[in-house]
Design a protein around this motif. Sequence first.
Motif, PDB file in Angstrom:
ATOM      1  N   VAL A 154       0.845  -1.205   0.000  1.00  0.00           N
ATOM      2  CA  VAL A 154       0.000   0.000   0.000  1.00  0.00           C
ATOM      3  C   VAL A 154       0.873   1.244   0.000  1.00  0.00           C
ATOM      4  O   VAL A 154       0.577   2.222  -0.707  1.00  0.00           O
ATOM      5  CB  VAL A 154      -0.980  -0.020   1.192  1.00  0.00           C
ATOM      6  N   ASP A 155       1.980   1.235   0.755  1.00  0.00           N
ATOM      7  CA  ASP A 155       2.912   2.363   0.728  1.00  0.00           C
ATOM      8  C   ASP A 155       3.398   2.616  -0.696  1.00  0.00           C
ATOM      9  O   ASP A 155       3.452   3.767  -1.147  1.00  0.00           O
ATOM     10  CB  ASP A 155       4.122   2.100   1.632  1.00  0.00           C
ATOM     11  N   GLU A 156       3.747   1.546  -1.396  1.00  0.00           N
ATOM     12  CA  GLU A 156       4.203   1.692  -2.783  1.00  0.00           C
ATOM     13  C   GLU A 156       3.088   2.239  -3.666  1.00  0.00           C
ATOM     14  O   GLU A 156       3.313   3.108  -4.502  1.00  0.00           O
ATOM     15  CB  GLU A 156       4.684   0.343  -3.324  1.00  0.00           C
ATOM     16  N   ALA A 157       1.876   1.761  -3.454  1.00  0.00           N
ATOM     17  CA  ALA A 157       0.744   2.222  -4.259  1.00  0.00           C
ATOM     18  C   ALA A 157       0.481   3.712  -4.080  1.00  0.00           C
ATOM     19  O   ALA A 157       0.218   4.422  -5.053  1.00  0.00           O
ATOM     20  CB  ALA A 157      -0.510   1.421  -3.910  1.00  0.00           C
TER      21      ALA A 157
ATOM     22  N   ALA B  22      -0.934   8.560 -10.730  1.00  0.00           N
ATOM     23  CA  ALA B  22      -1.918   8.116 -11.702  1.00  0.00           C
ATOM     24  C   ALA B  22      -2.782   9.306 -12.081  1.00  0.00           C
ATOM     25  O   ALA B  22      -3.086  10.144 -11.224  1.00  0.00           O
ATOM     26  CB  ALA B  22      -2.779   7.010 -11.142  1.00  0.00           C
ATOM     27  N   GLU B  23      -3.125   9.409 -13.337  1.00  0.00           N
ATOM     28  CA  GLU B  23      -4.032  10.485 -13.771  1.00  0.00           C
ATOM     29  C   GLU B  23      -5.438  10.068 -13.489  1.00  0.00           C
ATOM     30  O   GLU B  23      -5.843   8.952 -13.806  1.00  0.00           O
ATOM     31  CB  GLU B  23      -3.831  10.732 -15.266  1.00  0.00           C
ATOM     32  N   TYR B  24      -6.192  10.976 -12.861  1.00  0.00           N
ATOM     33  CA  TYR B  24      -7.576  10.677 -12.515  1.00  0.00           C
ATOM     34  C   TYR B  24      -8.382  11.951 -12.512  1.00  0.00           C
ATOM     35  O   TYR B  24      -7.952  12.977 -11.984  1.00  0.00           O
ATOM     36  CB  TYR B  24      -7.645  10.026 -11.121  1.00  0.00           C
TER      37      TYR B  24
END
Length: 106
Positions: A91-94, A99-101
């Motif tokens: 989750v830390d990496e995520a 990411a474009e949103y």
Amino acid sequence: MPRYLWQVTYSHEGAQGLLAEGGTARRQEITRMVESVGGTVESCYFALGGKDLFVIGQVPDEVAAATLGIRTAASGAARSESVLLLTPEQVDEAVRREAEYRPPGT
């Protein structure tokens, strides 16, 4: 290896088999099945409520996880839902990844 939570619900036939064999025999068979696709079982718990059994384990990939789900469903004895689990480090990496949103309506 990806870690999964499998939530299992027994059919009438599966519950009859559980009555005949018991919980430890079922855990042994679940472990054998997961190991047959190259995985491991970390824990196996029977439960009261909407689901009959929870299994946490690791399998090599999504195809192995799908194999387990398909074979379980094809038996007619149970249905399982596979939930991919993430570690806190994953989750830390995520959250560090961009990411474009665009939210709806903006």
